[in-house]
Design a protein around this motif. Structure first.
Motif, short mmCIF file in Angstrom:
data_model
loop_
_atom_site.label_atom_id
_atom_site.label_comp_id
_atom_site.label_asym_id
_atom_site.label_seq_id
_atom_site.Cartn_x
_atom_site.Cartn_y
_atom_site.Cartn_z
N LEU A 151 0.84 -1.20 0.00
CA LEU A 151 0.00 0.00 0.00
C LEU A 151 0.87 1.25 0.00
CD1 LEU A 151 -3.23 0.66 0.37
CD2 LEU A 151 -2.27 1.80 2.38
N ILE A 152 1.94 1.23 0.81
CA ILE A 152 2.82 2.40 0.86
C ILE A 152 3.51 2.59 -0.50
CG2 ILE A 152 4.96 3.29 1.88
CD1 ILE A 152 2.50 3.78 3.57
N GLU A 153 3.85 1.46 -1.15
CA GLU A 153 4.40 1.53 -2.51
C GLU A 153 3.43 2.27 -3.43
OE1 GLU A 153 7.17 0.74 -3.87
OE2 GLU A 153 8.16 -0.45 -2.31
N LEU A 154 2.15 1.90 -3.29
CA LEU A 154 1.12 2.53 -4.12
C LEU A 154 1.06 4.03 -3.87
CD1 LEU A 154 -1.44 2.46 -5.96
CD2 LEU A 154 -2.77 1.97 -3.90
N LEU A 155 1.07 4.40 -2.59
CA LEU A 155 0.98 5.83 -2.26
C LEU A 155 2.21 6.57 -2.80
CD1 LEU A 155 -0.39 5.89 1.43
CD2 LEU A 155 -1.65 5.78 -0.73
N LEU A 156 3.37 5.94 -2.65
CA LEU A 156 4.60 6.57 -3.12
C LEU A 156 4.56 6.73 -4.64
CD1 LEU A 156 7.37 7.63 -2.36
CD2 LEU A 156 8.28 5.32 -2.60
N HIS A 157 4.03 5.70 -5.29
CA HIS A 157 3.89 5.75 -6.74
C HIS A 157 2.99 6.92 -7.16
CE1 HIS A 157 3.47 4.13 -10.82
NE2 HIS A 157 2.17 4.39 -10.71
N LEU A 158 1.86 7.04 -6.46
CA LEU A 158 0.93 8.14 -6.77
C LEU A 158 1.60 9.49 -6.51
CD1 LEU A 158 -2.31 6.63 -5.17
CD2 LEU A 158 -1.93 7.06 -7.61
N ASN A 159 2.42 9.52 -5.46
CA ASN A 159 3.14 10.75 -5.11
C ASN A 159 4.14 11.11 -6.21
OD1 ASN A 159 6.02 11.51 -3.57
ND2 ASN A 159 4.26 12.80 -2.99
N GLN A 160 4.83 10.09 -6.70
CA GLN A 160 5.89 10.38 -7.67
C GLN A 160 5.35 10.58 -9.08
OE1 GLN A 160 8.52 7.12 -6.82
NE2 GLN A 160 9.66 8.30 -5.28
N GLN A 161 4.33 9.76 -9.45
CA GLN A 161 3.80 9.86 -10.81
C GLN A 161 2.83 11.02 -10.97
OE1 GLN A 161 4.96 7.77 -13.33
NE2 GLN A 161 6.35 7.30 -11.63
N ARG A 162 2.06 11.29 -9.93
CA ARG A 162 1.01 12.29 -10.09
C ARG A 162 1.24 13.53 -9.25
NH1 ARG A 162 -4.82 9.66 -10.44
NH2 ARG A 162 -4.40 7.93 -11.85
N GLY A 163 2.29 13.50 -8.47
CA GLY A 163 2.59 14.67 -7.66
C GLY A 163 1.60 14.93 -6.54
N ILE A 164 0.87 13.86 -6.11
CA ILE A 164 -0.06 14.04 -5.01
C ILE A 164 0.71 14.14 -3.69
CG2 ILE A 164 -2.03 13.05 -3.76
CD1 ILE A 164 -2.72 11.49 -6.28
N THR A 165 0.38 15.13 -2.89
CA THR A 165 1.04 15.32 -1.61
C THR A 165 0.41 14.40 -0.56
OG1 THR A 165 1.34 17.62 -2.24
CG2 THR A 165 1.69 17.06 0.09
N PHE A 166 1.24 13.68 0.16
CA PHE A 166 0.71 12.81 1.21
C PHE A 166 1.28 13.20 2.57
CE2 PHE A 166 -0.17 10.02 -2.38
CZ PHE A 166 -1.36 9.43 -2.01
N LEU A 167 0.40 13.21 3.54
CA LEU A 167 0.83 13.39 4.93
C LEU A 167 0.24 12.21 5.69
CD1 LEU A 167 1.92 14.84 7.40
CD2 LEU A 167 -0.03 16.39 7.31
N PHE A 168 1.10 11.27 6.10
CA PHE A 168 0.57 10.08 6.77
C PHE A 168 1.33 9.84 8.07
CE2 PHE A 168 4.01 7.12 5.61
CZ PHE A 168 4.58 7.78 4.52
N SER A 169 0.72 9.00 8.90
CA SER A 169 1.38 8.71 10.17
C SER A 169 1.64 7.22 10.25
CB SER A 169 0.48 9.13 11.34
OG SER A 169 -0.64 8.29 11.42
N SER A 170 2.63 6.88 11.01
CA SER A 170 2.93 5.46 11.21
C SER A 170 3.90 5.31 12.37
CB SER A 170 3.54 4.86 9.94
OG SER A 170 3.83 3.49 10.17
N HIS A 171 3.89 4.13 12.97
CA HIS A 171 4.95 3.86 13.93
C HIS A 171 5.73 2.61 13.50
CE1 HIS A 171 1.29 1.84 15.58
NE2 HIS A 171 2.11 0.82 15.51
N ASP A 172 5.50 2.22 12.24
CA ASP A 172 6.13 1.02 11.72
C ASP A 172 7.38 1.40 10.90
OD1 ASP A 172 6.94 -1.20 10.37
OD2 ASP A 172 4.94 -1.72 9.59
#
Ligand SMILES: Nc1ncnc2c1ncn2[C@@H]1O[C@H](COP(=O)(O)OP(=O)(O)O)[C@@H](O)[C@H]1O
Ligand SMILES: [Mg+2]
Lengths: 406, 269
Positions: free
Chosen positions: B186-207
């Protein structure tokens, strides 16, 4: 608006998702509504019977008298120019009226005597206003000079039968006591005990000659369709002027009016209680629905649904419940009403001595569309109002808190 | 439109206090700027204030004090409706528990925010299909959430968040309910969307496995920003940064960090 269709979609699917609970709520609403419709229609039937009995025995829809007419008939009060009044009525398109002369008298038969009201009537006219001639249980209506018909109660008290004779004593218009012997041609029974024990009918001309009052009329009774008579009464008051006194049956028989009002308010209380129960049912269901879906409301709030939008979503569910309950309740209620309108309920065991059930002992439902619509409207209104408090709670909730709700 | 240099989100000295005496400081003076193109992870132990901060930025909650600007607009004086409309048009959300509407199909779930923003049917359907394709879940479009696995549901949720192309997407522990493999995907997907489409993501995690994918890391501790790392900006490598702060290597504040790692490892089981 596009948001409306998704709102409805969500409402229906959420109700369908909790089928058992939704059906239970809808059933409760439908049952309450159906009961109210049936009770209302039966109450209407009862009231119609009461009014019919009251107006068709003697009173009519409304009566015209000369000014100063007293109900107790202690003295004869003339109705001036009855032919002009009759013409006025005809010009108003009213042909269902009967001219009458009423007086008090005493019947004497052997050692017994009783005070009675003497009705001088024209049978042909009377048939358009009352059912008295159709209530003969023996013999026929009087037609000539010295013939009378009387109520069964009276006949029994005096041991009289058709063909028997009786003496009537009365005061003529000059105050002189007059007596005359009459032959009984018929005995009637209206079922209204007091009426059957104290009223006696004879041809108008015969009573006029007996009281030495040729052409004299004391009363004109009109039969009008139920809704019209108040309007007609006002019209008549205007066109006939102050020499006449016009009263509707409600004014003449206030006891019946009051009984109807009493029934109506009892019904009103019943309706209020039923709606309160329906409201509590809906509030309960809606509160459960909202609490179960708190997180979902938090989610859609995050997606940008405004507080109003959330209100709409919850209210839509309440309305859907109310609407379904209304439709099903109306279908069941009206179905039962239709059956009861045609077949009625046989109330012989409980109404055999009830004057209003003298014609027959079948109580039939009478549907009033305005009543059906208001009852339905009230059901919907209750559903909407009951949905508002939980809807409000859901809408005002802090989305962050709603999202952390388990 | 905000200029590229202007931050998408500007958090200035934000405090969020809880409790009857406002004694619980969930956030105590946070300053943060999120700029266009960020793939920013809010890291930190449980209770450090990640959810609280994301809720405030997402206009789902009100700060006790401080200022939150979104696209240059101060949000302090907005009423409930205005906040809802700002969320509708400017923010996308992904939740830990997916939070799909159970009675709607995957397609309808993705379409819902587009309906809210008043788009026409044709456009809505196109955007929905595109979004479902982008997350690789198009073949499940007509299924309801209960018929989908957790990973699939979260992909639908991602599609829902990106469909309307909001300038920024907020995600509180988006992998928190997923197993590590699905979470990584899922994080790969978000990163892909961030890099390909320039979508800004602000997410939280402790992993740590999730955090290491981030291009910018902000570590929260006790309601305050403890440390920050940004790709290409900070001299030490991400690995060292994460190592120091997340994996229990001899750190600056060793004891706290160890404790946190134990608890986060427990939670991930
Ligand atoms: N609604 C609330 N009421 C009281 N305390 C809260 C509430 N929300 C969060 N907190 C407290 O604020 C602190 C930060 O919580 P949170 O933001 O959920 O941390 P994280 O998401 O990093 O685990 C915790 O101490 C938590 O107990
Ligand atoms: Mg959290």
């Amino acid at each position: 608006m596009k948001e409306i269709s998704i709102t409805l979609k969500l409402a229906f699917r959420n109700l369908a998702r909790n089928r058992r609970r939704s059906l239970l709520t809808i059933t409760a609403i439908a049952f309450a509504l159906a009961c109210l419709l049936i009770f209302d229609a039966l109450k209407n039937g009862l009231h119609q019977k009461m009014v019919d009995t009251t107006t068709s025995t003697d009173i009519g829809s409304l009566q015209i008298h000369g000014q100063g007419y007293g109900v107790n008939l202690i003295s004869l009060t003339e109705l001036p120019k009855p032919d002009e009044v009759a013409n006025t009525l005809r010009s108003m398109g009213i042909s269902t009226f009967a001219k009458r002369l009423k007086a008090t008298g005493l019947i004497l038969a052997g050692p017994k005597s009783a005070a009675v009201v003497l009705h001088g009537v024209i049978a042909k006219e009377e048939d358009r206003v009352t059912v008295i001639n159709r209530r003969l249980v023996q013999g026929e209506s009087p037609t000539s000079g010295k013939e009378v018909m009387l109520g069964q109660g009276l006949a029994q008290a005096f041991g009289l039968t058709v063909g028997g004779e009786l003496t009537i004593m009365a005061q003529d218009i000059f105050g002189t006591t007059v007596t005359r012997r009459f032959t009984i041609t018929g005995i009637f029974q209206t079922g209204v005990t007091a009426f059957d024990q104290g009223h006696l009918f004879l041809p108008l001309a015969s009573l006029q000659s007996f009281l030495d009052a040729p052409q004299m009329i004391s009363e004109i009774a009109l039969s009008l369709p139920e809704q019209d008579h108040a309007t007609e009464a006002n019209l008549l008051r205007q066109s006939l002027g102050s020499r006449y006194q016009i009263r509707t049956w409600e004014e003449i028989a206030p006891d019946v009016t009051q009984l109807i009002e009493l029934n109506d308010s009892t019904m009103g209380i019943l309706i209020a209680i039923v709606f309160l129960i329906v409201a509590m049912g809906i509030i309960n269901t809606m509160t459960t629905i909202t609490f179960e879906r708190f997180r979902e409301f938090g989610t859609i709030a995050a997606l940008g649904v405004t507080p109003t939008g959330i209100m709409r979503l919850v209210t839509a569910e309440a309305i859907a419940l109310g609407l379904a309950g209304s439709l099903i309740g109306s279908a069941i209620g009206l179905g039962c009403c239709l059956y009861l309108a045609n077949h009625g309920i046989d109330l012989t065991t409980v109404t055999s001595a009830n004057q209003y059930f003298s014609n027959n002992h079948i109580l039939k439902a009478v549907m009033d569309w305005r009543q059906v619509l208001t009852t339905n409207a009230f059901t919907m209104l209750t559903a909407i109002l009951a949905g508002l408090p939980p809807a409000w709670t859901a809408a005002r909730q802090n989305p962050a808190q709603a999202l952390s709700h388990l | 439109m905000p200029s590229l240099t202007e931050p998408l989100i500007k958090v200035s000295d934000v405090w969020r206090l809880f409790g009857p005496q406002r004694q619980d400081r969930a956030l105590a003076g946070v300053n943060l700027r999120v700029t266009t193109g960020d793939f920013l992870c809010l890291a930190g132990p449980s209770g450090s204030g990640k959810t609280t901060l994301l809720n405030l930025i997402g206009l789902l909650d009100l700060p006790s004090s401080g200022q939150i600007e979104i696209l240059g607009q101060d949000t302090g004086n907005l009423n409930l409706k205005q906040r809802a409309l700002l969320r509708r048009h400017r923010l996308g959300f992904i939740f830990q528990a997916y939070n799909l509407i159970p009675v709607l199909t995957a397609f309808e779930n993705v379409e819902y925010p587009l309906i809210l923003s008043g788009k026409g049917q044709q456009e809505r359907h196109d955007l929905t299909r595109q979004a479902l394709n982008a997350v690789g879940i198009a073949e499940h479009a007509s299924k309801r959430p209960s018929e989908l696995s957790g990973g699939q549901q979260q992909r639908v949720a991602v599609a829902r968040a990106i469909a309307g192309s909001p300038p920024i997407i907020l995600a509180d522990e988006p992998t928190g309910n997923l197993d590590s493999k699905t979470g990584a995907a899922l994080i790969e997907l978000l990163l892909h969307l961030n890099q390909q489409r320039g979508i800004t993501f602000l997410f939280s995690s402790h992993d740590p496995n999730v955090i290491k994918q981030a291009r910018r890391i902000v570590i929260l501790k006790d309601g305050q920003i403890d440390r920050e790392w940004q790709e290409g900006k900070d001299t030490n490598s991400q690995g060292i940064f994460i190592g120091e702060h997340l994996t229990g290597e001899p750190p600056l504040q060793g004891k706290d960090s160890e404790e946190w790692c134990k608890s986060s490892a427990l939670r991930r089981k």
